[in-house]
Scaffold this active site. Structure first.
Site, short mmCIF file in Angstrom:
data_model
loop_
_atom_site.label_atom_id
_atom_site.label_comp_id
_atom_site.label_asym_id
_atom_site.label_seq_id
_atom_site.Cartn_x
_atom_site.Cartn_y
_atom_site.Cartn_z
CG ASP A 176 11.29 -5.47 9.82
OD1 ASP A 176 11.68 -4.32 10.06
OD2 ASP A 176 10.14 -5.86 10.09
CG HIS A 177 13.99 -0.35 7.25
ND1 HIS A 177 12.70 -0.44 6.81
CD2 HIS A 177 14.08 0.85 7.88
CE1 HIS A 177 12.04 0.66 7.14
NE2 HIS A 177 12.85 1.45 7.79
CG HIS A 239 8.72 -1.86 10.07
ND1 HIS A 239 9.67 -2.64 9.48
CD2 HIS A 239 8.35 -0.96 9.12
CE1 HIS A 239 9.88 -2.22 8.24
NE2 HIS A 239 9.08 -1.21 7.99
C1 BG6 Z 1 8.68 1.21 5.31
C2 BG6 Z 1 7.25 1.47 4.97
O1 BG6 Z 1 8.91 -0.16 5.52
O2 BG6 Z 1 9.03 1.92 6.49
C3 BG6 Z 1 7.00 2.96 4.80
O3 BG6 Z 1 6.92 0.78 3.77
C4 BG6 Z 1 7.48 3.73 6.01
O4 BG6 Z 1 5.63 3.22 4.56
C5 BG6 Z 1 8.91 3.33 6.37
O5 BG6 Z 1 7.41 5.10 5.71
C6 BG6 Z 1 9.31 3.94 7.69
O6 BG6 Z 1 10.67 3.70 7.90
P1 BG6 Z 1 11.51 4.63 8.85
O7 BG6 Z 1 12.84 3.97 8.95
O8 BG6 Z 1 11.55 5.97 8.20
O9 BG6 Z 1 10.76 4.66 10.15
#
Ligand code: BG6
Length: 487
Positions: A176-177, A239
């Protein structure tokens, strides 16, 4: 770095996909240049496309030039990095084609193998089965699974159990980045290394919490994926749930992976399941209609190719309650959406007001303290405090000021989330990855809301692209006498 440290083969399945070019290659480029990835490690892009080695290198180079942050591509560094790159042509659906991968990996049979499945989850089982068939899974293999793992608890269980046939739970890294973002990790540092916050972090002192992840972009080229998932499955179930866990969890007994994950899963199990009337009153789902983005007019979601009948939400807002001693009576308001007026991700810890004010302050109220943790567009942590305005006025006048907690740390390049997470997989540290029970608990809670939405318990609202979302989301929090934090 010792000769063997961080030496591995990184195998990217879906090697020519959007994620691989946009996030994984740039992260590996930095890790390699900054000395975190052993120079003898190989980065194998597994794709269906057949091309020459030179063409592969040229393609990766052009993608790095496109996706690395401005000024970070360096010809000399790339010359070194490209020595680590290889293309392996495999149609992932055809087991016999894994023979090529088998031959490539056989050159270094004892190396750690990082299998990054940057593909549709529907392929996870097929890939793992073929890896097993070709004897490519060793004790030193790890597998990284990209979210979303499934569309609900049932499909998530099916996918996980396929992978678990071939890999041990300890070898599985569910990414989960958001957990790799520096400021997100700082939540733990802030909470558990400062005595100051410890006695205040509960229902006696906190009025409510807000989490916003707003994006100004639309679904870009990902219509096929996004329409099947929507804001709840794409952002909230993973997230935002992880952010809730870090804010709400009890102090873990140590920083080891299971201690941290044990505490997170307790939070997920304490989420109050929504009843039908909760879904009606405490959830909002909405889809954007045409509007503007950066001054240019943009079409509505339904105007996308074949989207005219879509019932997928591009925005969701919810009031969530946590049933435990620490958080009883403290609502968590969360919202996330695409095509909003600005990109803004932040966590607001809204403390209660002081019990009684002795300051006249010219009729202006004494604002309650607020801790603002910003993740995007800039990472920062601010504590809003009341302070005296200097001067000789007869009555003391106060103003709200920001205490910036991390301004001094802002000098070096902050690593991207994927750098941190890839490095953790390379080092075999699973702390920032989701354990099976976490994923399942999050789905268990989300499934109830999703089912209610499918039954139309709460109607789909709309909002114009470029606005701050549907009015129902504003009403959701205002009904409780509160408002969204918008600076
Ligand atoms: C991803 C989603 O996990 O996270 C995307 O699939 C989203 O839809 C993205 O745009 C948002 O990531 P960040 O790091 O730009 O907030």
């Amino acid at each position: 770095m010792s000769e063997l440290e961080n030496l591995c083969d990184v195998i990217i399945f879906g090697g020519y996909g959007d994620l691989a070019f946009r996030k994984l290659m740039p992260a590996l480029y930095h890790l390699s240049n900054d000395g975190y990835l052993n120079k003898n490690s190989r980065i194998l892009s597994v794709t269906r496309d057949a091309m020459s080695h030179e063409e592969h290198i040229a393609l990766v180079k052009s993608k790095l030039q496109e996706f690395l942050a401005e000024g970070l591509f360096d010809e000399e560094k790339f010359e070194n990095f490209q020595l680590q790159l290889e293309l392996v042509t495999v149609d992932l659906m055809h087991d016999d084609e894994y023979k090529t991968l088998h031959e490539t990996l056989a050159l270094y049979p004892d190396r750690d193998r990082i299998n990054y499945l940057s593909t549709s989850p529907s392929l996870f089982g097929t890939i793992c089965k073929s890896l097993n068939h070709w004897d490519l899974i060793t004790k030193k293999s790890r597998v990284v699974l990209e979210k979303p793992i499934g569309r609900d608890l049932e499909s998530s269980r099916a996918i996980n159990s396929e992978v678990l046939k071939y890999f041990q739970e300890s070898q599985i890294y569910r990414i989960d980045h958001y957990l790799g973002k520096d400021t997100v990790q700082n939540i733990m540092a802030l909470r558990f290394s400062n005595r100051f916050f410890m006695p205040l972090w509960d229902a006696n002192n906190i009025d409510h919490i807000q989490i916003t992840v707003a994006e100004s972009v639309g679904v870009e080229e990902r219509w096929g994926y996004y329409d099947d998932y929507g804001a709840m499955r794409d952002m909230i179930q993973n997230h935002l749930m992880q952010l809730i866990c870090l804010i709400a969890m009890e102090p873990p007994c140590s920083l080891d992976a299971d201690s941290v994950r044990d505490e997170k899963v307790k939070v997920l199990r304490s989420l109050r399941p929504m009843t039908e009337s909760d879904i009606e009153q405490k959830t909002v789902r909405a889809q954007y209609t045409k509007g503007t983005n950066n001054g240019e007019s943009v079409p509505g979601y339904k105007e996308g190719k074949d989207m005219e009948n879509s019932t997928t939400e591009t925005f969701a807002a919810l009031r969530i309650d946590i049933d435990n001693w620490r958080w009883n009576g403290v609502p968590f308001y969360i919202r996330s959406g695409k095509r909003l007026n600005k990109q803004n991700s932040e966590i607001i810890i809204q403390f209660k007001t002081i019990p009684y004010s002795i300051f006249a302050n010219k009729g202006r109220c004494i604002s309650a303290n607020t801790l603002v943790i910003s993740l995007q567009p800039k990472e920062s942590i601010k504590l809003k405090l009341m302070n005296k305005i200097p001067g000789l006025t007869e009555q003391m006048r106060l103003q709200e000021v920001d205490l910036e907690l991390n301004a001094s740390l802002d000098t070096t390049r902050k690593p991207e989330a994927y750098e941190r997470l890839l490095l953790d997989v390379i080092r075999a540290n699973p702390t920032l990855f989701m354990r099976l029970d976490e994923v399942e608990s999050a789905w268990k809670w989300a499934d109830i809301v999703l089912k209610g939405w499918e039954e139309n318990i709460v109607p789909m609202k709309t909002y114009s692209a470029g606005s701050d979302g549907p009015s129902a989301a504003i009403a959701l929090i205002e009904r409780d006498g509160r408002s969204w934090h918008d600076e």
